[in-house]
Design a protein around this motif. Structure first.
Motif, PDB file in Angstrom:
ATOM      1  N   ILE A   1       0.824  -1.206   0.000  1.00 21.82           N
ATOM      2  CA  ILE A   1       0.000   0.000   0.000  1.00 21.82           C
ATOM      3  C   ILE A   1       0.861   1.259   0.000  1.00 21.82           C
ATOM      4  O   ILE A   1       1.975   1.278   0.552  1.00 21.82           O
ATOM      5  CB  ILE A   1      -0.962   0.020   1.222  1.00 21.82           C
ATOM      6  CG1 ILE A   1      -2.117   0.989   0.966  1.00 21.82           C
ATOM      7  CG2 ILE A   1      -0.214   0.415   2.500  1.00 21.82           C
ATOM      8  CD1 ILE A   1      -3.262   0.856   1.945  1.00 21.82           C
ATOM      9  N   LYS A   2       0.374   2.303  -0.679  1.00 20.78           N
ATOM     10  CA  LYS A   2       0.961   3.641  -0.625  1.00 20.78           C
ATOM     11  C   LYS A   2      -0.147   4.549  -0.111  1.00 20.78           C
ATOM     12  O   LYS A   2      -1.050   4.931  -0.851  1.00 20.78           O
ATOM     13  CB  LYS A   2       1.443   4.095  -2.002  1.00 20.78           C
ATOM     14  CG  LYS A   2       2.664   3.352  -2.512  1.00 20.78           C
ATOM     15  CD  LYS A   2       3.107   3.906  -3.844  1.00 20.78           C
ATOM     16  CE  LYS A   2       4.347   3.181  -4.359  1.00 20.78           C
ATOM     17  NZ  LYS A   2       4.772   3.706  -5.691  1.00 20.78           N
ATOM     18  N   LEU A   3      -0.058   4.864   1.160  1.00 20.46           N
ATOM     19  CA  LEU A   3      -1.100   5.617   1.845  1.00 20.46           C
ATOM     20  C   LEU A   3      -0.553   6.968   2.270  1.00 20.46           C
ATOM     21  O   LEU A   3       0.491   7.042   2.923  1.00 20.46           O
ATOM     22  CB  LEU A   3      -1.571   4.816   3.065  1.00 20.46           C
ATOM     23  CG  LEU A   3      -2.667   5.386   3.952  1.00 20.46           C
ATOM     24  CD1 LEU A   3      -3.942   5.622   3.158  1.00 20.46           C
ATOM     25  CD2 LEU A   3      -2.935   4.401   5.093  1.00 20.46           C
ATOM     26  N   VAL A   4      -1.252   8.046   1.881  1.00 19.64           N
ATOM     27  CA  VAL A   4      -0.772   9.388   2.216  1.00 19.64           C
ATOM     28  C   VAL A   4      -1.881  10.196   2.889  1.00 19.64           C
ATOM     29  O   VAL A   4      -3.071   9.954   2.670  1.00 19.64           O
ATOM     30  CB  VAL A   4      -0.277  10.155   0.971  1.00 19.64           C
ATOM     31  CG1 VAL A   4       0.872   9.434   0.308  1.00 19.64           C
ATOM     32  CG2 VAL A   4      -1.414  10.392  -0.020  1.00 19.64           C
ATOM     33  N   LEU A   5      -1.447  11.154   3.707  1.00 20.74           N
ATOM     34  CA  LEU A   5      -2.371  12.111   4.296  1.00 20.74           C
ATOM     35  C   LEU A   5      -2.387  13.360   3.420  1.00 20.74           C
ATOM     36  O   LEU A   5      -1.353  13.995   3.227  1.00 20.74           O
ATOM     37  CB  LEU A   5      -1.932  12.476   5.716  1.00 20.74           C
ATOM     38  CG  LEU A   5      -2.789  13.544   6.423  1.00 20.74           C
ATOM     39  CD1 LEU A   5      -4.187  13.003   6.720  1.00 20.74           C
ATOM     40  CD2 LEU A   5      -2.120  14.020   7.705  1.00 20.74           C
ATOM     41  N   SER A   6      -3.537  13.693   2.882  1.00 16.44           N
ATOM     42  CA  SER A   6      -3.697  14.941   2.129  1.00 16.44           C
ATOM     43  C   SER A   6      -4.358  15.938   3.069  1.00 16.44           C
ATOM     44  O   SER A   6      -5.550  15.847   3.333  1.00 16.44           O
ATOM     45  CB  SER A   6      -4.566  14.716   0.889  1.00 16.44           C
ATOM     46  OG  SER A   6      -3.918  13.872  -0.022  1.00 16.44           O
ATOM     47  N   ASN A   7      -3.555  16.847   3.576  1.00 21.08           N
ATOM     48  CA  ASN A   7      -4.019  17.718   4.650  1.00 21.08           C
ATOM     49  C   ASN A   7      -4.370  19.108   4.129  1.00 21.08           C
ATOM     50  O   ASN A   7      -3.468  19.887   3.793  1.00 21.08           O
ATOM     51  CB  ASN A   7      -2.940  17.812   5.731  1.00 21.08           C
ATOM     52  CG  ASN A   7      -3.470  18.395   7.019  1.00 21.08           C
ATOM     53  OD1 ASN A   7      -4.563  18.958   7.058  1.00 21.08           O
ATOM     54  ND2 ASN A   7      -2.701  18.259   8.079  1.00 21.08           N
ATOM     55  N   PRO A   8      -5.663  19.456   4.062  1.00 18.04           N
ATOM     56  CA  PRO A   8      -6.046  20.781   3.557  1.00 18.04           C
ATOM     57  C   PRO A   8      -5.947  21.875   4.608  1.00 18.04           C
ATOM     58  O   PRO A   8      -6.178  23.044   4.302  1.00 18.04           O
ATOM     59  CB  PRO A   8      -7.511  20.566   3.159  1.00 18.04           C
ATOM     60  CG  PRO A   8      -8.009  19.569   4.173  1.00 18.04           C
ATOM     61  CD  PRO A   8      -6.840  18.633   4.427  1.00 18.04           C
ATOM     62  N   TYR A   9      -5.606  21.506   5.849  1.00 16.59           N
ATOM     63  CA  TYR A   9      -5.651  22.472   6.945  1.00 16.59           C
ATOM     64  C   TYR A   9      -4.758  23.688   6.685  1.00 16.59           C
ATOM     65  O   TYR A   9      -5.206  24.839   6.787  1.00 16.59           O
ATOM     66  CB  TYR A   9      -5.233  21.806   8.266  1.00 16.59           C
ATOM     67  CG  TYR A   9      -5.469  22.696   9.465  1.00 16.59           C
ATOM     68  CD1 TYR A   9      -6.603  22.538  10.244  1.00 16.59           C
ATOM     69  CD2 TYR A   9      -4.563  23.708   9.792  1.00 16.59           C
ATOM     70  CE1 TYR A   9      -6.840  23.378  11.331  1.00 16.59           C
ATOM     71  CE2 TYR A   9      -4.799  24.548  10.875  1.00 16.59           C
ATOM     72  CZ  TYR A   9      -5.933  24.385  11.637  1.00 16.59           C
ATOM     73  OH  TYR A   9      -6.168  25.217  12.705  1.00 16.59           O
ATOM     74  N   ASP A  10      -3.508  23.438   6.342  1.00 16.85           N
ATOM     75  CA  ASP A  10      -2.553  24.547   6.208  1.00 16.85           C
ATOM     76  C   ASP A  10      -2.913  25.505   5.088  1.00 16.85           C
ATOM     77  O   ASP A  10      -2.894  26.727   5.270  1.00 16.85           O
ATOM     78  CB  ASP A  10      -1.138  24.004   6.000  1.00 16.85           C
ATOM     79  CG  ASP A  10      -0.589  23.326   7.250  1.00 16.85           C
ATOM     80  OD1 ASP A  10      -1.112  23.595   8.343  1.00 16.85           O
ATOM     81  OD2 ASP A  10       0.335  22.508   7.122  1.00 16.85           O
ATOM     82  N   ILE A  11      -3.244  24.963   3.908  1.00 14.15           N
ATOM     83  CA  ILE A  11      -3.526  25.847   2.778  1.00 14.15           C
ATOM     84  C   ILE A  11      -4.815  26.630   3.008  1.00 14.15           C
ATOM     85  O   ILE A  11      -4.887  27.834   2.703  1.00 14.15           O
ATOM     86  CB  ILE A  11      -3.584  25.058   1.438  1.00 14.15           C
ATOM     87  CG1 ILE A  11      -3.786  26.012   0.266  1.00 14.15           C
ATOM     88  CG2 ILE A  11      -4.668  23.991   1.464  1.00 14.15           C
ATOM     89  CD1 ILE A  11      -2.678  27.020   0.067  1.00 14.15           C
TER      90      ILE A  11
END
Length: 348
Positions: A263-273
């Motif tokens: 698996i290639k699992l990532v966190l896409s975090n919209p908080y900062d932008i």
């Protein structure tokens, strides 16, 4: 003969290049209103957006059930990967498996990790989204054959955006979960549900997965309205909860990347932008980040945001938020570009 062979060879070479570059043949979406492209149109719930002025800036000015004036982040992400610019809702009967083979959305506005959250507005719970996905897999195997379907499901990019409603629609409004859990315990409860969901998705063949963290939910116009007597400032308690939850989610993702084979699992975090946009809207070309475009911009959402709503802005591009809970198309595009560049680039 030789001159005819050259064009044929070039055509074959071009097809091979396209095949190599097409690392993501489909975009598969789970989640809530941040990514729902119209499934709630076909559900017995009051939480809908398939009417004007929603979709006002969508192609043809058509309200589709997307909670925005136009496209949503997953549409832009799909396009960034060279796929179609619109991801259809699975429950929309104007589409079939031929359309869904390159992208499909199972998301439902108002849902959450917690089943109790989906019960609030009678929307599709996360477990049911997964059941629809299993149904989709069967249809895909019937359409492509077992091997091609398996390959597509393994190479597809899975996008998951969910969690805000668990806090703003459930935990902070009703006593049920609050009487059972402290906010930290509830965060752990939700992260465990996310872990189980991702583990099951992996068992079903998913290998490229992006799960989104929470936005600065204390800065949504609706939450600012509830903080009216304090100057309509962001509710920092909610923002702190979002940041803490995102950290816990990221820790779980690190663990699963080690535990789940391939698996290639990532966190896409919209908080900062999104925080940057809200704190300094003018640098992104916006004029207003505190109030939404629709109506007064303070509380309107779903049926309260309608074509009879007075004061609705004429140019949504000047606003960060379309209704009191959801971003405008322009904001969605900025978020999508940020996510592609900072989280999803490895999948391109």
């Amino acid at each position: 003969m030789a001159s005819e062979a050259i064009p044929c060879f070039l055509a074959y070479l071009l097809l091979q290049i396209l095949a190599v570059n097409a690392k993501v043949p489909a975009i598969i979406v789970f989640g809530d209103s941040s990514v729902d492209s119209g499934n709630n149109n076909h559900v017995g719930t009051l939480l809908k957006s398939n009417f004007a002025p929603y979709g006002r800036d969508f192609r043809g000015g058509k309200p589709t059930g997307r909670f925005s004036n136009g496209r949503i982040p997953t549409d832009f992400i799909s396009e960034a990967f060279g796929n179609k610019p619109l991801i259809p809702a699975y429950l929309d009967t104007t589409y079939d498996i031929k359309d869904f083979a390159t992208g499909v959305c199972f998301a439902s506005a108002g849902t959450g990790y917690d089943n109790a959250t989906s019960d609030v507005l009678s929307v599709i719970p996360l477990w049911k989204e997964l059941e629809y996905y299993k149904e989709y897999q069967k249809k895909l195997r019937g359409y492509l054959g077992n091997e091609k379907a398996k390959d597509l499901l393994g190479e597809a990019l899975y996008l998951i955006s969910i969690g805000t409603n668990d806090f703003l629609e459930n935990y902070y409004i009703f006593r049920g979960r609050k009487s059972q859990f402290s906010v930290v315990e509830y965060q752990h409860f939700l992260v465990q549900i996310a872990r189980n969901f991702l583990t099951e998705l992996h068992r079903l063949g998913a290998r490229k997965v992006s799960i989104s963290g929470l936005p600065p939910m204390g800065c949504l116009p609706l939450e600012r309205t509830t903080n009216l007597f304090s100057g309509s400032h962001c509710i920092e308690e909610y923002n702190n909860v979002a940041r803490d939850f995102n950290k816990k989610l990221n820790g779980m993702i690190i663990e699963l990347n080690k535990e789940l084979a391939g698996i290639k699992l990532v966190l896409s975090n919209p908080y900062d932008i999104l925080s940057q946009i809200i704190q300094n809207p003018s640098s992104f070309g916006f004029e207003n980040a505190a109030k939404a475009c629709c109506g007064t911009g303070m509380f309107e959402m779903s049926y309260l945001c309608n074509k009879r709503s007075p004061f609705t802005c004429s140019d949504a591009n000047k606003y960060v938020f379309w209704d009191s809970f959801h971003p405008t198309e322009k904001t969605n595009k900025i978020i999508a570009d940020y996510v592609v560049k900072n989280s999803l680039a490895q999948f391109l």
